[in-house]
Design a protein around this motif. Sequence first.
Motif, mmCIF file in Angstrom:
data_model
loop_
_atom_site.group_PDB
_atom_site.id
_atom_site.type_symbol
_atom_site.label_atom_id
_atom_site.label_comp_id
_atom_site.label_asym_id
_atom_site.label_seq_id
_atom_site.Cartn_x
_atom_site.Cartn_y
_atom_site.Cartn_z
ATOM 1 N N VAL A 28 0.830 -1.213 0.021
ATOM 2 C CA VAL A 28 0.060 -0.128 -0.044
ATOM 3 C C VAL A 28 0.722 1.227 -0.018
ATOM 4 C CG1 VAL A 28 -1.687 1.401 1.143
ATOM 5 C CG2 VAL A 28 -1.780 -1.216 1.164
ATOM 6 N N GLY A 29 0.832 2.171 -0.901
ATOM 7 C CA GLY A 29 1.360 3.399 -0.973
ATOM 8 C C GLY A 29 0.830 4.510 -1.440
ATOM 9 N N ALA A 30 1.648 5.665 -1.073
ATOM 10 C CA ALA A 30 1.116 6.931 -1.500
ATOM 11 C C ALA A 30 2.131 7.851 -2.134
ATOM 12 C CB ALA A 30 -0.004 7.763 -0.393
ATOM 13 N N LYS A 52 -1.641 4.079 -4.257
ATOM 14 C CA LYS A 52 -1.333 2.562 -5.156
ATOM 15 C C LYS A 52 -1.703 1.647 -4.122
ATOM 16 C CE LYS A 52 2.943 4.899 -6.544
ATOM 17 N NZ LYS A 52 4.208 4.794 -6.943
ATOM 18 N N GLY A 53 -1.855 0.501 -4.851
ATOM 19 C CA GLY A 53 -1.916 -0.910 -4.252
ATOM 20 C C GLY A 53 -1.267 -2.029 -4.956
ATOM 21 N N GLY A 54 -0.694 -2.995 -4.244
ATOM 22 C CA GLY A 54 -0.155 -4.126 -5.002
ATOM 23 C C GLY A 54 -0.016 -5.225 -4.462
ATOM 24 N N GLY A 65 -2.111 -1.311 -8.793
ATOM 25 C CA GLY A 65 -3.269 -0.608 -9.104
ATOM 26 C C GLY A 65 -3.021 0.793 -8.646
ATOM 27 N N GLN A 66 -3.584 1.830 -9.275
ATOM 28 C CA GLN A 66 -3.141 2.953 -8.935
ATOM 29 C C GLN A 66 -4.356 4.139 -9.317
ATOM 30 O OE1 GLN A 66 0.592 3.886 -10.519
ATOM 31 N NE2 GLN A 66 -0.150 4.100 -12.620
ATOM 32 N N LEU A 67 -4.399 4.931 -8.443
ATOM 33 C CA LEU A 67 -5.597 6.460 -8.582
ATOM 34 C C LEU A 67 -5.084 7.422 -8.093
ATOM 35 C CD1 LEU A 67 -8.601 6.991 -8.911
ATOM 36 C CD2 LEU A 67 -8.979 6.646 -6.682
ATOM 37 N N GLY A 68 -5.175 8.500 -9.083
ATOM 38 C CA GLY A 68 -4.349 9.507 -8.789
ATOM 39 C C GLY A 68 -5.387 11.180 -9.039
ATOM 40 N N ALA A 102 0.239 1.979 -17.252
ATOM 41 C CA ALA A 102 -0.694 2.373 -18.338
ATOM 42 C C ALA A 102 -1.836 3.243 -17.350
ATOM 43 C CB ALA A 102 -1.109 1.648 -19.189
ATOM 44 N N LYS A 103 -2.056 4.418 -17.607
ATOM 45 C CA LYS A 103 -3.230 5.255 -17.161
ATOM 46 C C LYS A 103 -4.119 5.546 -18.039
ATOM 47 C CE LYS A 103 0.221 7.173 -14.495
ATOM 48 N NZ LYS A 103 1.243 8.343 -13.817
ATOM 49 N N LEU A 104 -5.358 5.859 -17.629
ATOM 50 C CA LEU A 104 -6.244 6.399 -18.234
ATOM 51 C C LEU A 104 -6.809 7.669 -17.609
ATOM 52 C CD1 LEU A 104 -8.804 6.591 -20.215
ATOM 53 C CD2 LEU A 104 -10.071 5.379 -18.966
#
Length: 161
Positions: A28-30, A52-54, A65-68, A102-104
């Motif tokens: 788990v990261g930020a 992020k989570g991995g 997986g990541q969300l920003g 790869a990010k959308l």
Amino acid sequence: MKKIALLFVAIFMAVTGYAQFEQGKWYVGASVSGLDISYSGAEEFNVGLEAKGGYLLADNWMLLGQLGYQHNGHDGTSDMITLGIGGRYYIIQNGLYLGVNAKLTHAYHNYNDLMPGIEVGYAFFLNKNVTIEPAIYYDQSFKNHSDYSKIGLKIGVGLYL
């Protein structure tokens, strides 16, 4: 000179001795990026946050997986939300890694973009589970290379469980 080099290697190994990138661990990261330390042709002031989570699928191989959220400019009209997937390969057990993703990207009222990226970073272990993770990254824009592709530095905190 040889003694100094050996002393440096011993200290380096002692400080990074917690690095364990074994199969089955969770991550788990930020991170914070921007703060005017990333560059693209279309942006002024820039600050971003990323969560992020991995999971380590195999030794040294992590799926992420990541969300920003990225704030660009002073008026907020080009703020972006990103959702992505990626991976890391820890080159050696001291924490040096290569990442791909790869990010959308959705920029409010302006555009959508698919941005593949690469990064090189280091997971510096503060204790058995907590890391500080500086990284240099490059994100390639498919919409407009010169205006939306980005190179920058980010600083993160990670937790390996």
